[in-house]
Scaffold this motif. Sequence first.
Motif, PDB file in Angstrom:
ATOM      1  N   LEU A  90     -21.750  10.242  -7.881  1.00 13.11           N
ATOM      2  CA  LEU A  90     -20.942  11.541  -7.748  1.00 13.11           C
ATOM      3  C   LEU A  90     -19.638  10.772  -6.867  1.00 13.11           C
ATOM      4  N   TYR A  91     -19.964  10.173  -6.011  1.00 13.56           N
ATOM      5  CA  TYR A  91     -18.326   9.681  -5.425  1.00 13.56           C
ATOM      6  C   TYR A  91     -17.621   8.833  -6.315  1.00 13.56           C
ATOM      7  N   GLN A  92     -18.008   8.249  -7.339  1.00  8.13           N
ATOM      8  CA  GLN A  92     -17.233   7.702  -8.338  1.00  8.13           C
ATOM      9  C   GLN A  92     -16.248   8.641  -9.056  1.00  8.13           C
ATOM     10  N   LYS A  93     -16.659   9.886  -8.957  1.00  4.98           N
ATOM     11  CA  LYS A  93     -16.006  10.937  -9.765  1.00  4.98           C
ATOM     12  C   LYS A  93     -14.936  11.571  -8.747  1.00  4.98           C
ATOM     13  N   VAL A  94     -15.001  11.119  -7.338  1.00  7.79           N
ATOM     14  CA  VAL A  94     -14.066  11.638  -6.362  1.00  7.79           C
ATOM     15  C   VAL A  94     -12.882  11.004  -6.372  1.00  7.79           C
ATOM     16  N   ASN A  95     -11.542  11.708  -6.518  1.00  6.84           N
ATOM     17  CA  ASN A  95     -10.391  11.199  -6.541  1.00  6.84           C
ATOM     18  C   ASN A  95      -9.515  11.325  -5.052  1.00  6.84           C
ATOM     19  N   ASN A  96      -9.796  10.201  -4.397  1.00  6.88           N
ATOM     20  CA  ASN A  96      -9.379  10.248  -2.930  1.00  6.88           C
ATOM     21  C   ASN A  96      -8.218  10.739  -2.611  1.00  6.88           C
ATOM     22  N   GLU A  97      -7.179  10.198  -3.532  1.00 11.11           N
ATOM     23  CA  GLU A  97      -5.555  10.580  -3.270  1.00 11.11           C
ATOM     24  C   GLU A  97      -5.438  12.066  -3.381  1.00 11.11           C
ATOM     25  N   ASN A  98      -6.343  12.802  -4.223  1.00  9.59           N
ATOM     26  CA  ASN A  98      -6.040  14.033  -4.606  1.00  9.59           C
ATOM     27  C   ASN A  98      -6.745  15.200  -3.397  1.00  9.59           C
ATOM     28  N   LEU A  99      -7.632  14.444  -2.713  1.00  3.85           N
ATOM     29  CA  LEU A  99      -8.332  15.442  -1.702  1.00  3.85           C
ATOM     30  C   LEU A  99      -7.449  16.472  -0.984  1.00  3.85           C
ATOM     31  N   ALA A 100      -6.570  16.028  -0.198  1.00  6.92           N
ATOM     32  CA  ALA A 100      -5.668  16.900   0.524  1.00  6.92           C
ATOM     33  C   ALA A 100      -4.852  17.986  -0.339  1.00  6.92           C
ATOM     34  N   GLY A 101      -4.726  17.608  -1.546  1.00 13.24           N
ATOM     35  CA  GLY A 101      -3.995  18.993  -2.306  1.00 13.24           C
ATOM     36  C   GLY A 101      -4.915  20.027  -3.015  1.00 13.24           C
ATOM     37  N   LEU A 102      -6.423  19.565  -2.680  1.00  9.99           N
ATOM     38  CA  LEU A 102      -7.421  20.520  -3.344  1.00  9.99           C
ATOM     39  C   LEU A 102      -7.225  21.814  -2.885  1.00  9.99           C
ATOM     40  N   PRO A 138     -16.943  25.214  -2.017  1.00  8.83           N
ATOM     41  CA  PRO A 138     -15.930  23.908  -2.123  1.00  8.83           C
ATOM     42  C   PRO A 138     -15.050  24.016  -3.343  1.00  8.83           C
ATOM     43  N   PRO A 139     -14.025  23.447  -3.224  1.00 11.77           N
ATOM     44  CA  PRO A 139     -13.194  23.208  -4.562  1.00 11.77           C
ATOM     45  C   PRO A 139     -14.107  22.626  -5.712  1.00 11.77           C
ATOM     46  N   ALA A 140     -13.909  23.069  -6.963  1.00 10.62           N
ATOM     47  CA  ALA A 140     -14.798  22.427  -8.008  1.00 10.62           C
ATOM     48  C   ALA A 140     -14.777  20.896  -8.008  1.00 10.62           C
ATOM     49  N   GLU A 141     -13.754  20.149  -7.821  1.00  4.08           N
ATOM     50  CA  GLU A 141     -13.588  18.930  -8.131  1.00  4.08           C
ATOM     51  C   GLU A 141     -14.448  18.030  -7.033  1.00  4.08           C
ATOM     52  N   ILE A 142     -14.589  18.626  -5.878  1.00  9.13           N
ATOM     53  CA  ILE A 142     -15.735  18.097  -4.755  1.00  9.13           C
ATOM     54  C   ILE A 142     -17.236  18.791  -4.680  1.00  9.13           C
ATOM     55  N   GLU A 143     -17.168  19.734  -5.478  1.00 13.46           N
ATOM     56  CA  GLU A 143     -18.356  20.558  -5.371  1.00 13.46           C
ATOM     57  C   GLU A 143     -19.744  19.824  -5.431  1.00 13.46           C
ATOM     58  N   GLN A 144     -19.870  19.097  -6.573  1.00 19.53           N
ATOM     59  CA  GLN A 144     -21.001  18.551  -6.444  1.00 19.53           C
ATOM     60  C   GLN A 144     -21.598  17.347  -5.594  1.00 19.53           C
TER      61      GLN A 144
END
Length: 157
Positions: A90-102, A138-144
Amino acid sequence: MKAITVLASMVVVFSSCNCQKTAAEQPKATPEKEMVTQQTIPTLEYEESTRGFFRSITVVNQTVAVISVRNGEAKTTKISDTDWKELTALYQKVNNENLAGLKAPTEKRFYDGAPIARLRVMTKEKEFESAPFDGGFPPAEIEQIINKLIAIADKQQ
């Protein structure tokens, strides 16, 4: 003076040769060790709080630390191998750079309808933090990954 310089040079040369020998003698990494290295993830921290509620979940090196009370003690336990593999995937799917903009899907935290939640990812180089969102929404991008962190923490208690 020349004798001291020559002696110091010899010490440096012989000690550097010795270091090269010991480095060459060490065994190479096995495929199992390489696999473990590939599966490591940075420190993950999920926190949610309101005036009367607090929970912090921190994951470091296949261990989880859960704090349920402000300024409380952390309960630390090891994460099972299956949960760790799933969390890593699941972490591999997370884009760290975009976290602040979710963008948060709901705004219940503005009127105490939900706790304020954040996800932090701390790598060796940099720390990334999500924009605040409602706990439980949570935002859909980090929900899982958020749901997996909460499920792992609930198992530990």
